[in-house]
Write a protein that holds these residues in place. Sequence first.
Motif, short mmCIF file in Angstrom:
data_model
loop_
_atom_site.label_atom_id
_atom_site.label_comp_id
_atom_site.label_asym_id
_atom_site.label_seq_id
_atom_site.Cartn_x
_atom_site.Cartn_y
_atom_site.Cartn_z
N GLY A 19 0.81 -1.22 0.00
CA GLY A 19 0.00 0.00 0.00
C GLY A 19 0.84 1.26 0.00
N PHE A 20 1.88 1.29 0.84
CA PHE A 20 2.76 2.45 0.89
C PHE A 20 3.60 2.57 -0.37
CE2 PHE A 20 1.79 2.84 5.36
CZ PHE A 20 1.96 4.20 5.59
N GLY A 90 -5.50 4.34 4.77
CA GLY A 90 -4.61 4.78 5.85
C GLY A 90 -3.22 5.13 5.36
N SER A 91 -2.70 4.35 4.43
CA SER A 91 -1.36 4.64 3.92
C SER A 91 -1.34 5.96 3.16
CB SER A 91 -0.83 3.50 3.06
OG SER A 91 -1.65 3.27 1.94
N ALA A 126 -5.85 6.21 -3.31
CA ALA A 126 -6.19 4.89 -2.76
C ALA A 126 -6.42 3.86 -3.84
CB ALA A 126 -7.42 5.00 -1.86
N VAL A 127 -6.80 4.30 -5.04
CA VAL A 127 -6.97 3.36 -6.16
C VAL A 127 -5.66 2.63 -6.42
CG1 VAL A 127 -7.42 3.19 -8.64
CG2 VAL A 127 -8.82 4.70 -7.24
N PHE A 128 -4.57 3.32 -6.35
CA PHE A 128 -3.26 2.72 -6.61
C PHE A 128 -2.74 1.99 -5.38
CE2 PHE A 128 -4.00 6.44 -9.20
CZ PHE A 128 -3.90 5.87 -10.45
N SER A 129 -3.00 2.53 -4.22
CA SER A 129 -2.56 1.90 -2.98
C SER A 129 -3.19 0.53 -2.80
CB SER A 129 -2.90 2.80 -1.80
OG SER A 129 -2.46 2.22 -0.60
N VAL A 130 -4.47 0.40 -3.12
CA VAL A 130 -5.15 -0.88 -2.94
C VAL A 130 -4.57 -1.93 -3.88
CG1 VAL A 130 -7.12 -0.62 -4.53
CG2 VAL A 130 -7.39 -1.94 -2.44
#
Length: 140
Positions: A19-20, A90-91, A126-130
């Motif tokens: 995620g990070f 969260g990240s 968040a689209v990319f983090s997920v």
Amino acid sequence: MKERRKHKLADTAQQIVGGFLLAGPFVVTEEVWLLARNMTVFHSLVLVGSVMAIGYGGLYGADNDRDPRLEAAIVGVPVRFISVMIVAYGSVGGLAFAITAPDLFLSDLAAAERLAVTFRAISVAAVFSVVGAVTTDSLF
């Protein structure tokens, strides 16, 4: 009947790494913050739905060895899925505030509008983090 699979701290740790890893470049990109300025609540809700679909599909659609009905759950929702959602948002949120991105990119806005745009920017990144979170969870 099979025993429910427990979600371990190591699973969440893997999700956090992914995620990070994918959140970072998008939190510091000015274009994401410009997009967020022009988005509406509707756009954010579409992105939230997309993040949930990507997360669920990545965890359970792409991995034939995983069955959400056999995983530990809270109110019927698999703990692994809940963990991925927390990590994805969260990240991004944590990084955005840790590196003071809202202050840099939104300094011309009032506090309430800055917060609203920040939440919209988080929904974009968040689209990319997920993707990173579910990929590392599935690989390891």
